[in-house]
Design an enzyme around this catalytic site. Structure first.
Site, PDB file in Angstrom:
ATOM      1  N   GLU A 141      47.397 -16.092   1.918  1.00 14.92           N
ATOM      2  CA  GLU A 141      48.144 -15.788   3.139  1.00 14.92           C
ATOM      3  C   GLU A 141      49.416 -15.001   2.790  1.00 14.92           C
ATOM      4  OE1 GLU A 141      49.335 -18.010   7.274  1.00 14.92           O
ATOM      5  OE2 GLU A 141      49.956 -18.972   5.413  1.00 14.92           O
ATOM      6  N   ALA A 173      54.357 -24.425   0.694  1.00 17.60           N
ATOM      7  CA  ALA A 173      53.011 -24.995   0.716  1.00 17.60           C
ATOM      8  C   ALA A 173      52.100 -24.040   1.477  1.00 17.60           C
ATOM      9  CB  ALA A 173      53.018 -26.375   1.377  1.00 17.60           C
ATOM     10  N   GLU A 192      48.237 -24.013   3.702  1.00 15.52           N
ATOM     11  CA  GLU A 192      47.298 -24.910   4.381  1.00 15.52           C
ATOM     12  C   GLU A 192      45.838 -24.606   4.142  1.00 15.52           C
ATOM     13  OE1 GLU A 192      48.408 -21.631   7.461  1.00 15.52           O
ATOM     14  OE2 GLU A 192      49.409 -22.766   5.898  1.00 15.52           O
ATOM     15  N   ASN A 193      45.454 -23.986   3.032  1.00 12.74           N
ATOM     16  CA  ASN A 193      44.048 -23.656   2.785  1.00 12.74           C
ATOM     17  C   ASN A 193      43.138 -24.788   3.264  1.00 12.74           C
ATOM     18  OD1 ASN A 193      45.009 -21.412   1.026  1.00 12.74           O
ATOM     19  ND2 ASN A 193      45.576 -23.104  -0.308  1.00 12.74           N
ATOM     20  N   GLU A 235      51.469 -29.078   6.889  1.00 14.39           N
ATOM     21  CA  GLU A 235      50.249 -28.428   6.390  1.00 14.39           C
ATOM     22  C   GLU A 235      48.989 -29.070   6.965  1.00 14.39           C
ATOM     23  OE1 GLU A 235      50.646 -25.639   4.976  1.00 14.39           O
ATOM     24  OE2 GLU A 235      52.803 -25.957   4.807  1.00 14.39           O
ATOM     25  N   HIS A 241      48.118 -27.859  10.336  1.00 14.34           N
ATOM     26  CA  HIS A 241      47.421 -26.572  10.279  1.00 14.34           C
ATOM     27  C   HIS A 241      45.907 -26.738  10.199  1.00 14.34           C
ATOM     28  CE1 HIS A 241      50.465 -23.532  10.228  1.00 14.34           C
ATOM     29  NE2 HIS A 241      51.080 -23.983   9.150  1.00 14.34           N
TER      30      HIS A 241
END
Length: 911
Positions: free
Chosen positions: A143, A289, A291-292, A325, A328
């Site tokens: 990202e 951080a 959020e994958n 996260e 997300h």
């Protein structure tokens, strides 16, 4: 052969990829070589060709694609690419075929290779130590637009697809991706790992990590496996985060209790959609951080918590990072913005919801009072002429990084809070498919725009949400609402607030809330015009009595606007603050508005200092923390404007904060022993059972007193530091005193070129500790320019991780010029390391923004005129604007004829 710059002009310089083909599925294989720091890969992409074309155009950056490997296979034929061209400036690959591709789904295949870079983006390398040996790990950070650095792809949020990932890695290493492992095959020293195919998702959410790790694990009641991965030997530091993650998944699946509105609300009502959740701490990591989907990556400081060495502030940081996260996983991953214009749908909501979760998990932390910090940061940035709307046009991939800022995050979260306050929590809850859950369920596994959310909320609430919110998301800035009491009438007038002091264009639909004399009867209305006059009795049900009766507008600071009161109303509010009539949020909000109105030269610094004196018995962490921030800025600007007043200004602040902390010491010149400090409510040492907020406040107050030159605090801090140097396990220097640099600041303030012992001791601690939180505590700056120069050079050494440089470049006022010269001298090296990421923008802002002369603004503008890049353009303009704002503030202070007398009186007042 034609000049490449003349080829395929129809695809060059476009903000988005052409629409004649879209991906449906990626079968991606990667083989990272951690020793050579490179990787090879192959990909088979199922592509839906929807219109006539003999081209495929997708994203690729810093990759080498084997032209002979590029093929497109449909049901009845295989076409080989006749030409493959990569355009570095556009970060695209154009693949031309001899004939038009068949309409429908086919498979595009290719092989490629690239480098594991050290820029903390794309597919990159991070380093760690194992048994004293330096090792590499491979990490992805995609990202916003950096999946293209790892594999050729349609690297846009709307181009969602499923991903089947395979990794070839050394057999002794751990390999992670978004989904669980389905199979492993050993092949000598290598192993091939096959991962389960993912749900449909955007490329920026794909993740891969390869290295040597420990982990701790648990399961949710629904059987979701949750793991926290970290460097070998640090697994115990992951236990707190593990517990928070397991509880947070449960909260988001079911309900969140909103303490501030006393309503139990179902916000998602949709289960977590993957079979596992991994969270991993990465030593070198640019954002806090990421959020994958199913594999959330963090800086070590944002995930790991050491019971013995981490501070209360670190604990809270871990909680808010995790709750953000994991929010997300719904807002962003399950429902994804259609384009980066709508980034705030991801970040604003995740920020806001993270506070709901943290409040439910730790209600005694009073996090909603701390949400004011988020709101204030949004107001600070959006008060610039060089701000941008929440919904901002993005015309090139290089522009995306700059909007990961306080507008998308903090302003986004704040307008959501304002909307929730206006609609009421029941319109946001999800029973009967209402509110947010309606939105999530309607757009799950697809993309959404801002207007899609407003339409759902408008339908559920019956309120004109589109009309209300468009003025806040599509329009730059926010209003200042001027309030005057004229007899028994209240006059309201809105205009755009700007720190420059001018009144810009713009008109908002402003949710006005107010109360008078108590919080029992709150009234509200929408200010939809430039001005409005209302009868007090009709509005509040009572007439305003004479004297110091108070009226508070923007109750609990839920609105994203500032309020400017007339003199009479201001006097009433100051009296209410002194008498403790106002809530924590309102006390903090009034201070923030006054501070900003002083900075914009709409109110005098004298009036701001008079207001600050009303907080002399302030007990609450949130208000005191805000007060400290304001005092620190005021001390610096006074030093620029009227240096002869600095001593008295600092004495006023010392007295103010001592009084707030309830010192019983009368003779401040007396060296305070630990026993003397027992009269202080907080003291130097933690007390059994003390609150989380008191733990955080202790360090902030001591740091403030040290910074303002309080000798007793400086002496005690240095004494404790000497003990700590001899015994790192001593209890005299707990983490909360180190976390905000309370003691380290006191030490570094005494450093100069003839006495470097404190600086050398801090460097020794930095080199000896392996706790990332401790390392960042030490990266503070002293006032001696020669030491600062040495320290800034140290930041660029291999001993400091690249993401930590930002902590160290925020230097003291005395060293601003040193830092600026350092930036100019090292510009080429800095752009090589950070130039394509967002950290370079933060470095520029930290160094440039504190200046306060028009001459320096011109110098900064001249320097960057020949060095401008798209990813720093807005930041540079904002920095120059801030210098102009500071310069105007300096002039205003110099013209404030009442200030010297007021400062003297405040400095020597007896509280």
């Amino acid at each position: 052969m034609a000049d490449q710059n003349q080829k395929y002009p129809q695809f060059r310089g476009q903000p988005r990829l052409p629409k004649f083909a879209t991906p449906k599925r990626y079968d991606l294989k990667l083989n990272p070589d951690l020793s050579a720091c490179k990787f090879t890969g192959s990909v088979q992409i199922s592509v839906d060709v929807v219109s006539d074309t003999k081209f495929l155009v997708l994203n690729a950056a810093e990759l080498s694609i084997s032209s002979n490997s590029v093929k497109f296979a449909s049901a009845n034929k295989v076409l080989e690419a006749v030409e493959v061209e990569l355009f570095a400036e556009d970060e695209i690959a154009v693949m031309e075929f001899k004939e038009s591709l068949p309409i429908g789904v086919g498979v595009l295949t290719m092989e490629f290779e690239g480098a594991l870079n050290d820029n903390m983006k794309g597919f990159y390398r991070s380093t760690y130590e194992l048994n004293g040996e330096k090792k590499n790990m491979a990490v992805t950070q995609f990202e916003p637009v950096d999946a293209r650095w790892c594999f050729p792809c349609w690297d846009e949020p709307a181009c969602r697809a499923t991903f089947k990932i395979t990794l070839d890695v050394p057999s002794d290493l751990v390999a992670l991706s978004n989904m669980p492992i389905t199979e492993e095959k050993q092949n000598g020293n290598l192993k091939t790992i096959y991962f389960q195919e993912s749900p449909i998702m955007s490329t920026y959410l794909v993740a891969v990590v390869v290295g040597m790790f420990d982990y701790v694990e648990d399961n949710t009641p629904e059987g979701i496996n949750v793991r926290v991965y970290c460097q070998v030997g640090k697994s115990s530091q992951g236990k707190f985060a593990l517990g928070v993650a397991v509880k947070t998944l449960g909260l988001y699946k079911e309900y969140v209790v909103c303490i501030t509105c006393a309503v139990t609300t179902r916000y998602f009502d949709v289960p977590y959609s993957l079979p596992k959740l991994d969270m991993i701490a990465i030593p070198d990591f640019a954002p806090g951080a990421m959020e994958n989907y199913g594999l959330v990556t963090y800086r070590e400081t944002d995930l790991l918590y050491d019971e013995n060495h981490s501070a209360a502030a670190n604990k809270q940081m871990v909680v808010t990072a995790i709750t953000h996260e994991l929010a997300h996983q719904w807002f962003g991953n399950l429902v994804t913005m259609e384009w980066w214009t709508h980034l705030w749908l991801n970040e604003g909501f995740a920020t806001w919801i993270s506070y709901l979760a943290a409040d439910s998990l730790f209600p005694d932390w009073k996090v909603w009072t701390q949400f004011l910090v988020e709101c204030s940061e949004g107001l600070q940035l959006d008060g610039l002429a060089e701000s941008h709307p929440i919904e901002v046009d993005i015309n090139h991939a290089s522009e995306v990084g700059e909007i990961f800022d306080a507008i998308s995050y903090q302003k986004g979260a704040s307008v959501i809070q304002m909307l929730q306050s206006y609609l009421g929590p029941e319109s946001f809850q999800v029973d009967d498919l209402r509110g947010l859950a309606s939105y999530i369920k309607k757009y799950a596994y697809s993309n959404a725009k801002t207007e899609d959310l407003w339409s759902v909320l408008q339908e559920e609430s019956g309120e004109p949400v589109n009309k209300l919110m468009n003025s806040w998301t599509k329009q730059i800035g926010y209003p200042v609402v001027s309030v005057k009491l004229n007899g028994q009438s209240l006059e309201f007038e809105q205009s755009r607030f700007l720190f420059t002091g001018s009144h810009g264009d713009g008109q908002w639909v402003v949710p006005i809330t107010l109360c008078s004399g108590s919080y029992d009867a709150r009234k509200s209305f929408l200010l939809e015009t430039k001005s409005k006059t209302l009868d007090v009795k009709d509005l509040l049900g009572v007439s305003v009595p004479s004297g110091h009766h108070w009226i508070k507008v923007n109750v609990e600071q839920t609105g994203f606007y500032r309020v400017k009161y007339d003199e009479g109303l201001s006097a009433g509010l100051r009296n209410a603050i002194e008498r403790k009539y106002l809530s924590t949020c309102d006390r903090s909000g009034i201070l923030d508005d006054y501070y900003s109105l002083s900075m914009s030269c709409e109110q005098s610094l004298t009036s701001l200092l008079a207001l600050m004196s009303a907080y002399r018995e302030e007990p609450e962490y949130t208000v005191l923390s805000n007060l400290i921030t304001v005092a620190s800025t005021v001390a610096k600007i006074v030093a620029d404007a009227s240096p002869e007043l600095v001593g008295d200004v600092k004495l006023f602040f010392i007295n103010l904060f001592q009084n707030s902390a309830e010192y019983v010491i009368r003779d401040f010149s007396v060296l305070l022993s630990t026993q003397c400090l027992m009269g202080w409510r907080l003291g130097w040492d933690p007390k059994p059972g003390e609150s989380h907020l008191d733990s955080m406040l202790r360090g902030e107050l001591l740091k403030a007193l040290a910074s303002f030159g309080h000798e007793a605090t400086l002496d005690e801090a240095n004494k404790r530091f000497r003990i700590f140097l001899e015994d790192r396990n001593t209890t005299v220097l707990p983490p909360d005193l180190r976390s905000v640099l309370a003691v380290y600041v006191a030490v570094i303030l005494g450093v100069n070129k003839s006495n470097k012992s404190g600086y050398d001791s801090l460097l020794r601690i930095y080199r000896e500790t392996d706790l990332s939180q401790e390392k960042t505590r030490i990266l503070g700056s002293c006032r001696d320019p020669e030491i600062v120069q040495e320290f800034l050079d140290f930041l660029l050494s291999s001993e400091v991780r690249s993401q930590d440089v930002l902590v160290g470049v925020s230097v003291s006022r005395e060293s601003r010029e040193t830092a600026w010269n350092w930036l100019k001298a090292n510009w080429d090296d800095l752009t090589k390391t950070y130039g394509s990421g967002f950290l370079i923008a933060h470095i520029i802002s930290a160094i440039v923004s504190p200046f306060s002369s028009y001459e320096k603004a011109a110098e900064v503008e001249e320097f960057f005129s020949s060095r401008m890049m798209p990813n720093i353009a807005r930041t540079v303009k904002q920095g120059i604007e801030r210098i102009h704002i500071n310069a105007a503030w300096v002039k205003s202070i110099q013209n404030d004829k009442d200030l010297p007398r007021a400062v003297k009186e405040l400095a020597y007042s007896k509280y």
